[in-house]
Scaffold this motif. Structure first.
Motif, PDB file in Angstrom:
ATOM      1  N   UNK A 242      48.044  43.407  31.369  1.00  0.00           N
ATOM      2  CA  UNK A 242      46.811  42.632  31.471  1.00  0.00           C
ATOM      3  C   UNK A 242      47.098  41.269  32.090  1.00  0.00           C
ATOM      4  N   UNK A 243      48.218  40.671  31.713  1.00  0.00           N
ATOM      5  CA  UNK A 243      48.576  39.378  32.279  1.00  0.00           C
ATOM      6  C   UNK A 243      48.696  39.474  33.799  1.00  0.00           C
ATOM      7  N   UNK A 244      49.416  40.492  34.247  1.00  0.00           N
ATOM      8  CA  UNK A 244      49.616  40.672  35.685  1.00  0.00           C
ATOM      9  C   UNK A 244      48.287  40.917  36.397  1.00  0.00           C
ATOM     10  N   UNK A 245      47.491  41.805  35.835  1.00  0.00           N
ATOM     11  CA  UNK A 245      46.209  42.114  36.471  1.00  0.00           C
ATOM     12  C   UNK A 245      45.321  40.870  36.469  1.00  0.00           C
ATOM     13  N   UNK A 246      45.372  40.113  35.383  1.00  0.00           N
ATOM     14  CA  UNK A 246      44.589  38.883  35.306  1.00  0.00           C
ATOM     15  C   UNK A 246      45.007  37.886  36.368  1.00  0.00           C
ATOM     16  N   UNK A 247      46.302  37.720  36.535  1.00  0.00           N
ATOM     17  CA  UNK A 247      46.791  36.811  37.573  1.00  0.00           C
ATOM     18  C   UNK A 247      46.342  37.291  38.946  1.00  0.00           C
ATOM     19  N   UNK A 248      46.491  38.603  39.173  1.00  0.00           N
ATOM     20  CA  UNK A 248      46.055  39.175  40.443  1.00  0.00           C
ATOM     21  C   UNK A 248      44.587  38.861  40.692  1.00  0.00           C
ATOM     22  N   UNK A 249      43.798  39.050  39.640  1.00  0.00           N
ATOM     23  CA  UNK A 249      42.357  38.799  39.754  1.00  0.00           C
ATOM     24  C   UNK A 249      42.112  37.355  40.172  1.00  0.00           C
ATOM     25  N   UNK A 250      42.809  36.440  39.506  1.00  0.00           N
ATOM     26  CA  UNK A 250      42.656  35.021  39.831  1.00  0.00           C
ATOM     27  C   UNK A 250      43.019  34.727  41.276  1.00  0.00           C
ATOM     28  N   UNK A 251      44.166  35.238  41.693  1.00  0.00           N
ATOM     29  CA  UNK A 251      44.612  34.980  43.065  1.00  0.00           C
ATOM     30  C   UNK A 251      43.666  35.605  44.086  1.00  0.00           C
ATOM     31  N   UNK A 252      43.260  36.828  43.802  1.00  0.00           N
ATOM     32  CA  UNK A 252      42.440  37.546  44.774  1.00  0.00           C
ATOM     33  C   UNK A 252      41.075  36.899  44.954  1.00  0.00           C
ATOM     34  N   UNK A 253      40.552  36.277  43.886  1.00  0.00           N
ATOM     35  CA  UNK A 253      39.259  35.612  44.024  1.00  0.00           C
ATOM     36  C   UNK A 253      39.361  34.443  44.999  1.00  0.00           C
ATOM     37  N   UNK A 254      40.546  33.938  45.183  1.00  0.00           N
ATOM     38  CA  UNK A 254      40.762  32.881  46.167  1.00  0.00           C
ATOM     39  C   UNK A 254      40.734  33.417  47.580  1.00  0.00           C
ATOM     40  N   UNK A 255      40.685  34.732  47.707  1.00  0.00           N
ATOM     41  CA  UNK A 255      40.587  35.330  49.034  1.00  0.00           C
ATOM     42  C   UNK A 255      41.929  35.797  49.540  1.00  0.00           C
TER      43      UNK A 255
END
Lengths: 323, 521
Positions: A242-255
């Protein structure tokens, strides 16, 4: 739990103020200002003209004054206007953010479920040919750069399945099929790398958990392997995933800038990178601030989700907030 | 650095082989099948970036110009052979080198229906000079002392002193606006337009596409044929080519030499038609003539002999172009042929001898600033670095972000830099600001009495033959001890769908000739 959440929400305020100052300073302190970049090396201009352009763009004032003007606007709910295009920044972000968010959601959906499933299988069949194949696949996902995969996909599709190729972005609610046609390749290119990473995390965490004594206990008391893996092991292994996916989500929202460029998606990454290249100060500042806000919120949600996955953490949070 | 609308390019041979009919405005002259223009349809053009503005007077980016070229008109333009021709002016007189009389086309309508008048043209000159507008191109017109409209069809512009490059500046930068309409829009013309061109602005979705629709009352019959032209943003060049292959895009300009091979494959396979024109920009390495050792003309001359321009072209631009001096061979009437430039035959011994004479027998070390967003120029720097090793000179390459690069350029904080410049159709525009002592784009701090004098003469001389002699002299001196090592001009490729007919590559505007294009199926 509630107090913990409130405290975290309050902490967002100084975080965002800090980010706004850092972003503001970074974009203003890098060499080359908006007027220089606009004029380039070819225009035949006099110092007078440069001065009037600097005045027009409001960059003749001292930095602190420029910051206060911008921050004052923000507090009044006015995100301002892009200097180079004259468009309202809320309109630009309002257009770009849904594209990026949708790509993020699709890529995470397409990558996370199979990644977790493959990760579990690879862990319980450790060192089997299936595990080896999964690990190779994951390595490929991590090693192959997204822009290369993207370009190759575009080339192959344009050659062998031209009807699937599209660079015309349409919103999902305008035209669902058209939207999915545009999103298919970038989703795949993005998901491929995510899949490798998530799968490796799942596999690693599962391997660790499967060696724990409570798993032995579960098996010893005669539970079926399926129940042991899915209820006892997986739930404990999910935290790092979940931590990894959460980080991915955060980064990806930045484009995902590179993917957005290759697939011509009008998302946040492209908006902000071109704004940086043009030194479109307010657009960079507001764009980064909104990304930061999303990142902070996603992090908060990820932290909250720990509590649902692992009751022990919920207990710690309550105790922590009581102090 | 570069405005593609002004990207004046020479049409070398350039009518598309298949589309025989296209040249000129009389497509009926050809008898091949499919050469009768069919009205209707949409053509999609792909560009790397979205337009930043619809106001030509404030345009400095590369994506806005090609769109504006279909919307707005100037008084003058260039035909497919790069000869000056009328656009909203049907003819013009130059009674003396400082007076210019334009006779205007009649019954020209703006997109909102207003009829163009002489007062609109006068207003357009004044708008360019308006301090509040702060157009980066205003300085070309600062010598104007009066703009008169003796009657409704005539505009007379008088300059303080003779300027032989004035008409070229008019063609490049004077757009005719509707005075009443501009005054009714004090918020500026960045997102709106009211031109006289063949197409009018339709829907503009930021960072996605700009749609232009046919203007029914366009003055320049028989075109336009297409109902609409869509400019779609596809940032990645490989993706633009893929979109062309699948038919999503029908028209593309390609400036990246690395795609030349792919284009020729696609053409062989019948997927596209291509044409190439030589770009008016020259690539170069510029010296800071205030810094040691480049303050010494002997050192500059030595380096002129030390590089092999053909090898630079072959490596950095994969041979897709031509070696040149300060004027691209595209400006055939003005460019001095390379065989009149002695240093264009590489001579390592002569270079070493000149370095010894200059007091650098063991060479020296210097920095080359290279713009990271222009890979062709970065590659040029790498080859130059290799070649200079042979004369004992060490170059250190600093890859520099564009904003940082421009900042250093403005502050003249560099030893040398690689880059490109040009896009001019007149030698005065190409040279005066860049080479004259204190000139606004003279980042080299170059100052040479002889060159200054010749530049003044060239500006004051009206007779083309006399001017040619003057500019020949300048070009020859520049490759001896000038502030730049000129290397090459690249080919600009057009790649279009086989369904397009009637297109001729125009050396002046990459897109304006779309008004004569139609779809065959």
């Amino acid at each position: 739990m509630l107090r913990y959440t409130l405290r975290r929400l309050l902490w967002m305020i100084p975080t965002l103020i800090g980010i706004s100052i850092v972003t503001f300073l970074m974009i203003h302190l890098i060499p080359g200002d908006i007027v220089q970049v606009m004029l380039g090396t070819r225009t035949n201009v006099t110092p007078d003209q440069i001065a009037s352009l600097r005045q027009m763009y409001g960059i003749d004032k001292p930095l602190w004054a420029q910051y206060l003007i911008w921050a004052g606007q923000l507090l009044r709910g006015n995100v301002g206007f892009s200097l180079r295009t004259g468009l309202s920044i809320s309109q630009l972000i309002g257009q770009a953010l849904p594209v990026t968010a949708w790509l993020t959601v699709l890529a995470l959906m397409v990558s996370t479920l199979p990644a977790v499933a493959i990760g579990i299988l690879a862990a319980i069949r450790r060192d089997s040919p299936a595990d080896l194949a999964a690990r190779l696949f994951a390595m490929a996902g991590l090693a192959i750069p997204g822009f290369w995969l993207g370009t190759i996909l575009i080339l192959l599709v344009s050659l062998y399945a031209p009807t699937l190729s599209s660079f015309t972005y349409v919103g999902f609610f305008q035209n669902p099929l058209g939207n999915l046609r545009v999103m298919m390749l970038p989703t795949f290119a993005l998901a491929f790398a995510l899949l490798g990473n998530t799968m490796r995390q799942t596999r690693g965490a599962m391997l660790e958990v499967l060696q724990q004594q409570y798993i032995q206990t579960a098996r010893a008391k005669g539970l079926g392997e399926r129940l042991v893996v899915l209820r006892h092991a997986l739930r404990n292994a999910l935290i790092p995933v979940v931590t990894i996916v959460g980080l991915d989500l955060g980064y990806l929202l930045g484009g995902a800038v590179v993917i957005e460029n290759v697939f011509a998606l009008p998302g946040m990454g492209r908006l902000i990178v071109s704004a940086i290249n043009q030194r479109d100060y307010p657009l960079v500042q507001s764009g980064v601030l909104i990304m930061a806000l999303l990142f902070v919120i996603v992090n908060l949600v990820v932290d909250m989700s720990y509590a649902f996955i692992d009751p022990r953490i919920r207990f710690d949070m309550d105790r922590g907030s009581g102090q | 650095m570069n405005r593609r609308m002004v990207s004046a390019l020479l049409a070398v041979t350039l009518v598309f082989a298949v589309a025989v009919a296209g040249c000129g405005k009389n497509p009926s002259q050809s008898g091949t099948a499919g050469t009768t223009p069919v009205p209707g349809g949409t053509v999609t053009v792909a560009q790397g970036a979205d337009a930043l503005t619809m106001d030509p007077a404030l345009t400095t980016d590369e994506a806005s110009g090609p769109i504006q070229a279909l919307i707005y008109d100037s008084l003058l333009t260039y035909d497919d052979k790069l000869a000056l021709t009328g656009q909203l002016a049907t003819s013009w007189d130059v009674p003396d080198a400082r007076t210019f009389v334009f006779h205007l086309r009649q019954n020209v309508k703006f997109h909102n229906g207003d009829v163009m008048k002489a007062s609109d043209v006068k207003f357009s000159f004044n708008r360019m000079l308006d301090k509040k507008l702060a157009s980066p191109w205003a300085s070309f017109f600062e010598d104007i002392t009066s703009i008169e409209t003796p009657d409704d069809n005539t505009v007379k512009v008088t300059l303080a002193k003779p300027n032989a490059g004035f008409l070229a500046a008019v063609a490049a930068y004077i757009t005719v606006y509707d005075e009443a309409w501009v005054n009714a829009h004090p918020e500026g013309l960045q997102r709106i337009e009211n031109g006289t061109g063949p197409y009018a602005l339709g829907v503009w979705t930021p960072n996605t596409s700009v749609t232009l629709n046919k203007f029914k009352d366009y003055w320049g019959a028989p075109g336009p044929y297409l109902d609409s032209v869509v400019f779609k943003v596809i940032p990645d060049a490989a993706s633009r080519l893929a979109a062309l292959r699948t038919g999503e895009v029908q028209f593309l300009s390609v400036f990246e030499p690395e795609f030349a091979a792919q284009l020729s494959q696609m053409e062989t396979a019948g997927q596209i038609k291509t044409a190439k024109v030589l770009d008016l920009n020259y690539h170069m390495l510029g010296f800071n003539t205030k810094r040691k050792p480049f303050d010494n003309p002997l050192v500059r001359e030595a380096l002129q002999y030390a590089v092999d321009r053909k090898a630079i072209l072959d490596s950095a631009a994969l041979g897709q172009g031509a070696v040149c001096g300060i004027l691209s061979p595209a400006m055939a009437t003005w460019a001095t042929p390379n065989d009149q430039f002695p240093p264009y035959t590489r001579d390592v011994n002569k270079a070493k001898q000149l370095l010894t004479e200059a007091g650098y027998p063991n060479g020296f070390t210097f920095h080359i600033m290279a713009p990271s967003n222009f890979p062709t120029d970065v590659n040029s720097a790498l080859i130059i670095q290799e070649q200079l090793k042979e004369v004992g000179v060490t170059a250190v390459i600093d890859k520099t972000e564009w904003g940082d690069y421009v900042n250093n350029w403005v502050k003249k904080d560099f030893d040398t830099f690689v880059g490109y410049n040009g896009d001019w159709t007149d030698p005065d525009l190409a040279m005066y600001a860049a080479l004259h002592t204190g000139g606004s784009t003279n980042a080299f701090s170059y100052s040479d009495k002889n060159i200054d004098q010749l530049l003044e003469q060239g500006r004051n001389t009206a007779d083309p033959a006399a001017r040619k002699t003057i500019y020949d002299q300048i070009q020859k001196q520049l490759v001896k001890d000038g502030p730049m090592i000129y290397t090459f001009a690249i080919y600009h490729y057009y790649a279009v769908s086989p369904k397009l007919a009637g297109f001729a590559a125009n050396p002046w505007s990459t897109t304006r000739n779309l008004e004569l294009v139609w779809l065959t199926k």
